[in-house]
Design an enzyme around this catalytic site. Structure first.
Site, PDB file in Angstrom:
ATOM      1  NE  ARG A  31       0.586   1.545   4.358  1.00 32.10           N
ATOM      2  CZ  ARG A  31       1.872   1.841   4.390  1.00 32.10           C
ATOM      3  NH1 ARG A  31       2.531   2.094   3.284  1.00 32.10           N
ATOM      4  NH2 ARG A  31       2.537   1.883   5.546  1.00 32.10           N
ATOM      5  CD  GLU A  37       2.127   7.692   6.931  1.00 35.86           C
ATOM      6  OE1 GLU A  37       1.658   6.583   7.273  1.00 35.86           O
ATOM      7  OE2 GLU A  37       2.192   8.065   5.753  1.00 35.86           O
ATOM      8  CG  HIS A  38       3.359   7.767  12.715  1.00 38.17           C
ATOM      9  ND1 HIS A  38       3.863   6.662  13.355  1.00 38.17           N
ATOM     10  CD2 HIS A  38       4.204   8.009  11.686  1.00 38.17           C
ATOM     11  CE1 HIS A  38       4.981   6.271  12.746  1.00 38.17           C
ATOM     12  NE2 HIS A  38       5.199   7.069  11.725  1.00 38.17           N
ATOM     13  CG  ASP A  40      -2.326   3.046  12.074  1.00 43.06           C
ATOM     14  OD1 ASP A  40      -1.486   3.624  12.801  1.00 43.06           O
ATOM     15  OD2 ASP A  40      -2.060   2.051  11.367  1.00 43.06           O
ATOM     16  N   GLY A 129       8.678   1.048   3.145  1.00 44.60           N
ATOM     17  CA  GLY A 129       7.538   1.757   3.744  1.00 44.60           C
ATOM     18  C   GLY A 129       6.253   1.550   2.960  1.00 44.60           C
ATOM     19  CB  SER A 131       2.369  -2.346   3.724  1.00 41.85           C
ATOM     20  OG  SER A 131       2.040  -1.306   4.552  1.00 41.85           O
ATOM     21  CB  SER A 132       7.295  -5.586   2.098  1.00 43.35           C
ATOM     22  OG  SER A 132       8.043  -5.194   3.224  1.00 43.35           O
ATOM     23  CG  ASP A 177       0.563  -0.771   7.095  1.00 43.93           C
ATOM     24  OD1 ASP A 177       0.049   0.339   6.866  1.00 43.93           O
ATOM     25  OD2 ASP A 177       1.689  -0.899   7.615  1.00 43.93           O
ATOM     26  CE1 TYR A 227       4.301   2.674  13.510  1.00 46.23           C
ATOM     27  CE2 TYR A 227       3.860   1.200  15.347  1.00 46.23           C
ATOM     28  CZ  TYR A 227       3.426   1.881  14.228  1.00 46.23           C
ATOM     29  OH  TYR A 227       2.108   1.786  13.839  1.00 46.23           O
TER      30      TYR A 227
HETATM   31  C1  GAF Z   1       3.463   1.509   9.785  1.00 53.10           C
HETATM   32  C2  GAF Z   1       2.436   0.798  10.643  1.00 53.10           C
HETATM   33  F1  GAF Z   1       2.438  -0.554  10.376  1.00 53.10           F
HETATM   34  C3  GAF Z   1       1.045   1.376  10.416  1.00 53.10           C
HETATM   35  O1  GAF Z   1       0.128   0.766  11.286  1.00 53.10           O
HETATM   36  C4  GAF Z   1       1.056   2.905  10.595  1.00 53.10           C
HETATM   37  O2  GAF Z   1       1.105   3.243  11.953  1.00 53.10           O
HETATM   38  C5  GAF Z   1       2.201   3.540   9.812  1.00 53.10           C
HETATM   39  O3  GAF Z   1       3.443   2.902  10.071  1.00 53.10           O
HETATM   40  C6  GAF Z   1       2.339   5.012  10.108  1.00 53.10           C
HETATM   41  O4  GAF Z   1       1.216   5.690   9.677  1.00 53.10           O
HETATM   42  O5  GAF Z   1       3.216   1.265   8.425  1.00 53.10           O
END
Ligand code: GAF
Length: 390
Positions: A31, A37-38, A40, A129, A131-132, A177, A227
């Protein structure tokens, strides 16, 4: 490469390795997050889309007996061996923890795939970044559904994959993701309310605009602790504000609580509260084809991630600065880092007829500024995970 072509190639790779055609063939996309961003894991909104880059698995029962799922991959030298007759725990090789965690989740639901021989080929860049890891989890889940005939609800499937990442890969990720890899739709972005888990498809079919990804080729790594640290800081801010999550907080309330908060925690919360607002605004602007507004929101998102959330890096900043200098006259509406940060990709909203020129300038200027090569590619919004065979 389109999915049909890729799937045919992976089927052929399976046949070459296992000397028979695969019985099952499944795929799940990576995706790109357009904005949000950050947010979720703060119960906010996100606005990603599935991309035309996939984890694909071809599989068959083993020729002999046995309950082991053996996975060989084009990208990994060490294969994965998961014994489905014994309790599944995290273990080597590291990449196997994604399929391990998913298999454990299915077995806990009474859906045991039994023994399998699997060939894995992923075109989602690793550490980019995009989502592999979610693509690999959702691909495994889709294979186990196909093998067992036990289809589970999309939300449950995404949550099972998220749990695998938490418990087997040790990354306390949010739900974005896995949700978009399961639920993406061709021609649409996915507006996901991470509190209610409700989704809304936002059409993105205007042929005059495109999304371009530019990979810094700086490997991003979410397991490094940064993270988890951000997540804890957000929870600390919510606690001080007396709300269940930053979704329930307002900019005004945060300002009032400033003196009661560590400066860094304050800035983290300021990013999240602003970003949730920007995401809702961007969804509205996309519905109205107001590309200039979407672009401004993307730049604002990047500044906030760079200065307040501090998850950017020099190479991502370089890409965004170059995009800004190309500007609207050169065909760029907006640009920002995408995904967890600390490397990986930037995403730009661009005019379709300027893609060739932008790609050339972005690549050349990035090389000049950083000494590195950028990998630049586009994608239309793609569909979520699919079973291609049988
Ligand atoms: C990574 C995390 F896996 C997602 O859940 C999300 O928090 C993202 O970072 C940042 O938006 O991809």
């Amino acid at each position: 490469m389109n999915l049909e072509k890729l799937a045919a190639q992976v089927a052929q790779e399976f046949s070459q390795n296992y000397k028979r055609p695969p019985r099952w063939l499944v795929a799940a996309p990576g995706r790109v997050n357009v904005i949000g961003e950050h947010t979720d894991y703060n119960n906010g909104y996100v606005l990603p889309m599935a991309i035309e880059y996939y984890a694909v698995m071809a599989a068959d029962r083993p020729t002999g007996d046995g309950a082991v799922v053996g996975i060989r991959s084009t990208a990994q030298t060490e294969p994965a061996h998961i014994d489905t007759a014994a309790p599944i725990t995290p273990g080597p090789p590291r990449w196997s923890n994604y399929p391990r965690g998913v298999a454990a989740g299915f077995i806990a639901r009474g859906l045991n795939p039994g023994g399998l021989e699997v060939w894995l080929h992923s075109t989602v860049p690793l550490g980019g970044g995009l989502s592999s890891s979610a693509a690999l989890e959702v691909c495994t889940a889709t294979l186990i559904e196909a093998v067992t005939g036990g289809k589970i609800e999309p939300v449950e499937k995404a949550l099972l994959c998220q749990k695998a990442e938490h418990e087997f890969a040790g990354v306390p990720c949010g739900i974005m993701d896995q949700f978009v890899s399961v639920m993406g739709r061709e021609g649409h972005l996915l507006l996901l309310d991470c509190r209610s888990r409700q989704t809304e498809l936002v059409p993105m079919r205007d042929p005059s605009v495109e999304l371009l990804m530019a990979n810094t080729n700086v490997h991003h790594e979410l397991g490094s602790g940064q993270y988890a640290r951000r997540r804890a800081q957000c929870e600390a801010a919510a606690k001080i504000l007396g709300v269940p999550s930053l979704r329930e907080a307002s900019a005004a309330a945060l300002e009032q609580a400033k003196s009661r908060m560590d400066g860094e925690v304050f800035r983290r919360a300021r990013h999240v509260i602003g970003e949730i607002e920007r995401t809702v605004q961007a969804a509205g602007a996309i519905r109205a084809s107001n590309w200039e507004l979407v672009g401004r929101l993307m730049y604002a998102s990047h500044s906030s991630l760079r200065d307040d959330y501090q998850v950017s890096c020099a190479e991502l900043d370089a890409l965004v600065e170059i995009a800004q200098s190309i500007g609207l006259s050169g065909g760029i509406y907006g640009c920002r880092m995408t995904g967890g940060g600390f490397g990986g990709c930037a995403v730009a909203l661009v005019k379709s007829d300027s893609v060739a020129a932008i790609t050339k300038t972005l690549a050349a200027d990035y090389k000049k500024k950083t000494g590195r090569e950028a990998t630049i590619f586009g994608s239309r919004p793609a569909a979520g995970a699919t079973v291609l065979k049988p």
